[in-house]
Design a protein around this motif. Structure first.
Motif, PDB file in Angstrom:
ATOM      1  N   GLY A   1      39.780  37.181  44.017  1.00 49.91           N
ATOM      2  CA  GLY A   1      39.305  37.591  42.557  1.00 49.91           C
ATOM      3  C   GLY A   1      39.601  38.898  42.266  1.00 49.91           C
ATOM      4  N   CYS A   2      39.968  38.706  41.017  1.00 46.40           N
ATOM      5  CA  CYS A   2      40.330  40.040  40.292  1.00 46.40           C
ATOM      6  C   CYS A   2      39.959  39.970  38.703  1.00 46.40           C
ATOM      7  CB  CYS A   2      41.885  40.459  40.700  1.00 46.40           C
ATOM      8  SG  CYS A   2      41.958  42.263  40.085  1.00 46.40           S
ATOM      9  N   ASP A   3      39.531  41.205  38.127  1.00 42.75           N
ATOM     10  CA  ASP A   3      39.294  41.176  36.911  1.00 42.75           C
ATOM     11  C   ASP A   3      40.183  41.595  36.106  1.00 42.75           C
ATOM     12  OD1 ASP A   3      38.466  43.442  38.464  1.00 42.75           O
ATOM     13  OD2 ASP A   3      37.989  44.377  36.722  1.00 42.75           O
ATOM     14  N   TYR A   4      41.377  41.935  36.465  1.00 44.15           N
ATOM     15  CA  TYR A   4      42.879  42.258  35.905  1.00 44.15           C
ATOM     16  C   TYR A   4      43.907  41.099  36.074  1.00 44.15           C
ATOM     17  CZ  TYR A   4      41.927  47.290  34.777  1.00 44.15           C
ATOM     18  OH  TYR A   4      41.478  48.525  34.315  1.00 44.15           O
ATOM     19  N   SER A   5      44.850  41.282  35.558  1.00 46.14           N
ATOM     20  CA  SER A   5      45.894  40.332  35.832  1.00 46.14           C
ATOM     21  C   SER A   5      47.334  41.010  35.457  1.00 46.14           C
ATOM     22  CB  SER A   5      45.874  39.008  34.950  1.00 46.14           C
ATOM     23  OG  SER A   5      45.648  39.368  33.528  1.00 46.14           O
ATOM     24  N   CYS A   6      47.572  41.960  36.540  1.00 48.70           N
ATOM     25  CA  CYS A   6      48.780  42.644  36.361  1.00 48.70           C
ATOM     26  C   CYS A   6      50.042  41.918  36.313  1.00 48.70           C
ATOM     27  CB  CYS A   6      48.896  43.887  37.322  1.00 48.70           C
ATOM     28  SG  CYS A   6      47.237  44.954  37.270  1.00 48.70           S
ATOM     29  N   SER A   7      51.144  42.405  35.280  1.00 48.79           N
ATOM     30  CA  SER A   7      52.162  41.632  35.455  1.00 48.79           C
ATOM     31  C   SER A   7      52.839  41.508  36.517  1.00 48.79           C
ATOM     32  CB  SER A   7      53.036  42.312  34.115  1.00 48.79           C
ATOM     33  OG  SER A   7      53.290  43.536  34.619  1.00 48.79           O
ATOM     34  N   TRP A   8      52.867  42.780  37.322  1.00 50.08           N
ATOM     35  CA  TRP A   8      53.643  42.704  38.545  1.00 50.08           C
ATOM     36  C   TRP A   8      52.835  42.829  39.797  1.00 50.08           C
ATOM     37  CZ3 TRP A   8      50.731  46.909  39.898  1.00 50.08           C
ATOM     38  CH2 TRP A   8      50.590  47.930  38.759  1.00 50.08           C
ATOM     39  N   CYS A   9      51.524  42.228  39.862  1.00 52.62           N
ATOM     40  CA  CYS A   9      50.551  42.048  40.931  1.00 52.62           C
ATOM     41  C   CYS A   9      51.224  41.576  42.168  1.00 52.62           C
ATOM     42  CB  CYS A   9      49.437  41.267  40.529  1.00 52.62           C
ATOM     43  SG  CYS A   9      48.294  41.024  41.851  1.00 52.62           S
ATOM     44  N   ASP A  10      51.350  42.293  43.333  1.00 55.06           N
ATOM     45  CA  ASP A  10      52.005  41.622  44.661  1.00 55.06           C
ATOM     46  C   ASP A  10      50.969  40.839  45.270  1.00 55.06           C
ATOM     47  OD1 ASP A  10      50.434  43.540  45.507  1.00 55.06           O
ATOM     48  OD2 ASP A  10      52.095  44.850  46.516  1.00 55.06           O
TER      49      ASP A  10
ATOM     50  N   THR B   1      45.719  35.899  45.020  1.00 57.39           N
ATOM     51  CA  THR B   1      44.112  36.453  45.323  1.00 57.39           C
ATOM     52  C   THR B   1      43.518  35.925  44.089  1.00 57.39           C
ATOM     53  OG1 THR B   1      44.316  38.502  44.405  1.00 57.39           O
ATOM     54  CG2 THR B   1      44.614  38.203  46.936  1.00 57.39           C
ATOM     55  N   TRP B   2      44.162  35.763  42.788  1.00 57.19           N
ATOM     56  CA  TRP B   2      43.428  35.226  41.710  1.00 57.19           C
ATOM     57  C   TRP B   2      43.944  34.295  40.798  1.00 57.19           C
ATOM     58  CZ3 TRP B   2      46.567  36.442  37.596  1.00 57.19           C
ATOM     59  CH2 TRP B   2      47.521  37.535  37.626  1.00 57.19           C
ATOM     60  N   ASP B   3      45.175  33.845  41.094  1.00 61.31           N
ATOM     61  CA  ASP B   3      45.782  32.838  40.217  1.00 61.31           C
ATOM     62  C   ASP B   3      45.842  31.165  40.487  1.00 61.31           C
ATOM     63  OD1 ASP B   3      47.705  32.488  42.216  1.00 61.31           O
ATOM     64  OD2 ASP B   3      49.331  33.208  41.160  1.00 61.31           O
TER      65      ASP B   3
ATOM     66  N   SER C   1      40.659  45.118  50.885  1.00 62.15           N
ATOM     67  CA  SER C   1      41.621  45.419  49.786  1.00 62.15           C
ATOM     68  C   SER C   1      41.367  43.790  49.043  1.00 62.15           C
ATOM     69  CB  SER C   1      42.902  45.350  50.300  1.00 62.15           C
ATOM     70  OG  SER C   1      43.633  44.164  50.745  1.00 62.15           O
ATOM     71  N   GLY C   2      42.186  43.829  47.889  1.00 67.62           N
ATOM     72  CA  GLY C   2      42.134  42.468  47.112  1.00 67.62           C
ATOM     73  C   GLY C   2      43.190  42.072  46.316  1.00 67.62           C
ATOM     74  N   GLY C   3      43.288  41.511  45.348  1.00 68.14           N
ATOM     75  CA  GLY C   3      42.047  41.113  44.411  1.00 68.14           C
ATOM     76  C   GLY C   3      41.574  42.661  44.076  1.00 68.14           C
ATOM     77  N   ASN C   4      40.166  42.682  43.623  1.00 68.68           N
ATOM     78  CA  ASN C   4      39.340  43.778  43.224  1.00 68.68           C
ATOM     79  C   ASN C   4      38.133  43.576  44.065  1.00 68.68           C
ATOM     80  OD1 ASN C   4      37.945  46.088  42.745  1.00 68.68           O
ATOM     81  ND2 ASN C   4      37.644  45.302  40.441  1.00 68.68           N
TER      82      ASN C   4
ATOM     83  N   THR D   1      40.585  49.789  45.111  1.00 69.65           N
ATOM     84  CA  THR D   1      40.032  49.175  43.559  1.00 69.65           C
ATOM     85  C   THR D   1      40.976  49.825  42.399  1.00 69.65           C
ATOM     86  OG1 THR D   1      38.295  48.566  42.307  1.00 69.65           O
ATOM     87  CG2 THR D   1      38.359  50.665  43.568  1.00 69.65           C
ATOM     88  N   GLN D   2      41.052  49.305  41.444  1.00 67.50           N
ATOM     89  CA  GLN D   2      41.584  49.828  40.195  1.00 67.50           C
ATOM     90  C   GLN D   2      40.645  50.575  39.412  1.00 67.50           C
ATOM     91  OE1 GLN D   2      41.040  46.662  40.710  1.00 67.50           O
ATOM     92  NE2 GLN D   2      41.082  45.487  39.103  1.00 67.50           N
ATOM     93  N   GLY D   3      39.202  50.610  39.784  1.00 67.15           N
ATOM     94  CA  GLY D   3      38.286  51.397  39.145  1.00 67.15           C
ATOM     95  C   GLY D   3      37.680  50.999  37.615  1.00 67.15           C
TER      96      GLY D   3
ATOM     97  N   PRO E   1      44.231  53.207  39.060  1.00 66.42           N
ATOM     98  CA  PRO E   1      44.192  52.652  37.690  1.00 66.42           C
ATOM     99  C   PRO E   1      45.585  52.230  37.317  1.00 66.42           C
ATOM    100  CG  PRO E   1      43.194  54.844  37.799  1.00 66.42           C
ATOM    101  CD  PRO E   1      43.802  54.595  39.043  1.00 66.42           C
ATOM    102  N   LYS E   2      45.635  51.115  36.388  1.00 70.25           N
ATOM    103  CA  LYS E   2      46.832  50.452  36.127  1.00 70.25           C
ATOM    104  C   LYS E   2      47.649  51.224  35.055  1.00 70.25           C
ATOM    105  CE  LYS E   2      45.959  48.284  39.867  1.00 70.25           C
ATOM    106  NZ  LYS E   2      46.408  48.647  41.077  1.00 70.25           N
ATOM    107  N   PRO E   3      48.880  51.428  35.387  1.00 76.92           N
ATOM    108  CA  PRO E   3      49.664  52.083  34.136  1.00 76.92           C
ATOM    109  C   PRO E   3      50.245  50.998  33.259  1.00 76.92           C
ATOM    110  CG  PRO E   3      51.112  51.733  36.050  1.00 76.92           C
ATOM    111  CD  PRO E   3      49.875  51.206  36.506  1.00 76.92           C
TER     112      PRO E   3
HETATM  113  S1  SF4 Z   1      47.513  44.484  41.137  1.00 81.18           S
HETATM  114 FE1  SF4 Z   1      45.496  44.861  41.778  1.00 81.18          FE
HETATM  115  S2  SF4 Z   1      44.377  45.082  39.915  1.00 81.18           S
HETATM  116 FE2  SF4 Z   1      46.310  44.200  39.328  1.00 81.18          FE
HETATM  117  S3  SF4 Z   1      46.024  41.761  39.214  1.00 81.18           S
HETATM  118 FE3  SF4 Z   1      46.856  42.590  41.111  1.00 81.18          FE
HETATM  119  S4  SF4 Z   1      44.960  42.920  42.567  1.00 81.18           S
HETATM  120 FE4  SF4 Z   1      44.195  42.782  40.393  1.00 81.18          FE
END
Ligand code: SF4
Ligand code: SF4
Lengths: 235, 235
Positions: free
Chosen positions: B31-40, B44-46, B77-80, B105-107, B124-126
């Motif tokens: 689970g994550c409240d973000y969806s970063c374009s380059w999330c590795d 965990t969330w898709d 780690s996560g996700g968040n 966490t991304q904070g 925090p994500k750029p």
């Molecule tokens: S990079 Fe981190 S904060 Fe961003 S979507 Fe992936 S798990 Fe969430």
């Protein structure tokens, strides 16, 4: 009091140990009381390099000239910088500038200025180096550094070295402990091959550490500069 | 209170940030409240990965079963992971075992259990991520973590990200600050190519940092696990 300086360069990053990744300038001093078989800085003591005797003030000027406003951390490496009494004054002058100072030494000599260093890496040499640690001396040094920000870092080439590292970690259990992959080919210019060899050795060292309960709180690190720049000097 | 767990693995090493190289076990939450374009860690969330709801006690048992006596550090780690209240109990139980606990966490959320964490990485994500940092929230979190062992880590893909990082470092100048190379190809299985791309990007990031006086006390780091294991999971 003059210091024999081999090279001054940066800003770059610290590729090893307790402040890995830290942006820093390097001052490399000449001379070593050891002659490790795999030394990656042989030019500091084998007569192939040229050093310049410099006053601490001159070193500060040279750091400012080449690093300008782009640093706040200076790493003094060697050779063995602890051979040189004059470094005490250099550290004092760095602190006047607001710069932090890191030093790396094998732990075979003492200077009172070690107590003024911000990050001290003690790097006793394992059996593969061909050197023998004087544990009476090392015990005395570790005792004096009890309150300092000091860490131990052992370079590992084989399982005998790893056993040496385990014993050392048990001897000084409260000191932050780093294992580092050895570079067994400090002459090659084939960087891609070197990277692949170093990463394989790093994986081997991680596996060895994973299976050692003595090493549960150790950190296992590569040499970042060797991965990025190969055996090139001055980066 | 149950925690959705994606995977538990180790002992291996922490490949990133403030405790780089540290021998550790990993617990990856879903689970994550973000969806970063380059999330590795998109799995965990898709919806492509499967999580198991586990009680903290069950996670402890699984850590013991797979890590045996070969670890004393656990990374969550996560996700968040900060989405999950139950992690407070997990941390308490880890401490009972004598294990240290790190969290990343991304904070974007707060949990009181953050104050019990031994090593906190706020990441925090750029701009390149496509996400937007809520600085009111982040300010509040950084304020509460004033006495904690927390660091900031920013992943950098381009110069706009670097500018974001400079601003962040100036906003929280006393917090240890890490820059990390982004991995722009989290799908490739060509490890040798990935390593060479990542090392070139790392050199680019070092050069950028060297020329920024704002970043004088920053640390610039690669992702060690990507260098050693490529995009493989569970190592
Ligand atoms: S990079 Fe981190 S904060 Fe961003 S979507 Fe992936 S798990 Fe969430
Ligand atoms: S102690 Fe260091 S500088 Fe001296 S010979 Fe050994 S590796 Fe080289």
């Amino acid at each position: 009091m003059k210091i024999p300086v081999m090279e001054i360069f940066g800003p770059t990053i610290q590729g090893e140990g307790m402040v890995m990744g830290q942006k820093t300038m390097f001052v490399r001093t000449a001379g070593c009381d050891y002659s490790c078989s795999w030394c990656d800085s042989k030019f500091t003591w084998d007569g192939t390099g040229k050093s310049t005797a410099m006053q601490p003030e001159e070193i500060i000027q040279e750091l400012k000239r080449s690093g300008q406003q782009f640093f706040s951390h200076v790493t003094i490496s060697g050779g063995n910088p602890v051979l040189h009494k004059g470094i005490g004054e250099l550290i004092r002058l760095c602190h006047v500038q607001g710069w932090k100072v890191a030093v790396e030494t094998q732990g075979s000599f003492w200077q009172d200025w070690l107590l003024a260093v911000d990050d001290i890496t003690l790097s006793p040499k394992p059996p593969s180096s061909g050197m023998k640690t004087d544990f009476n001396k090392l015990d005395a040094i570790m005792g004096k550094l009890d309150e300092a920000n000091a860490s131990l870092k052992i370079v590992i080439f084989d399982e005998t070295d790893f056993t040496f590292a385990e014993q050392l970690h048990m001897r000084y259990p409260s000191v932050p402990f780093f294992l580092q992959v050895g570079n067994s080919d400090t002459a090659t210019t084939d960087d891609a091959h070197l990277v692949s060899v170093l990463l394989r050795q790093y994986e081997w060292l991680i596996d060895l550490t994973a299976c050692s309960s003595v090493m549960n709180d150790a950190k296992v690190l590569p040499q970042l500069h060797a991965l990025v720049w190969g055996n090139k000097r001055g980066v």
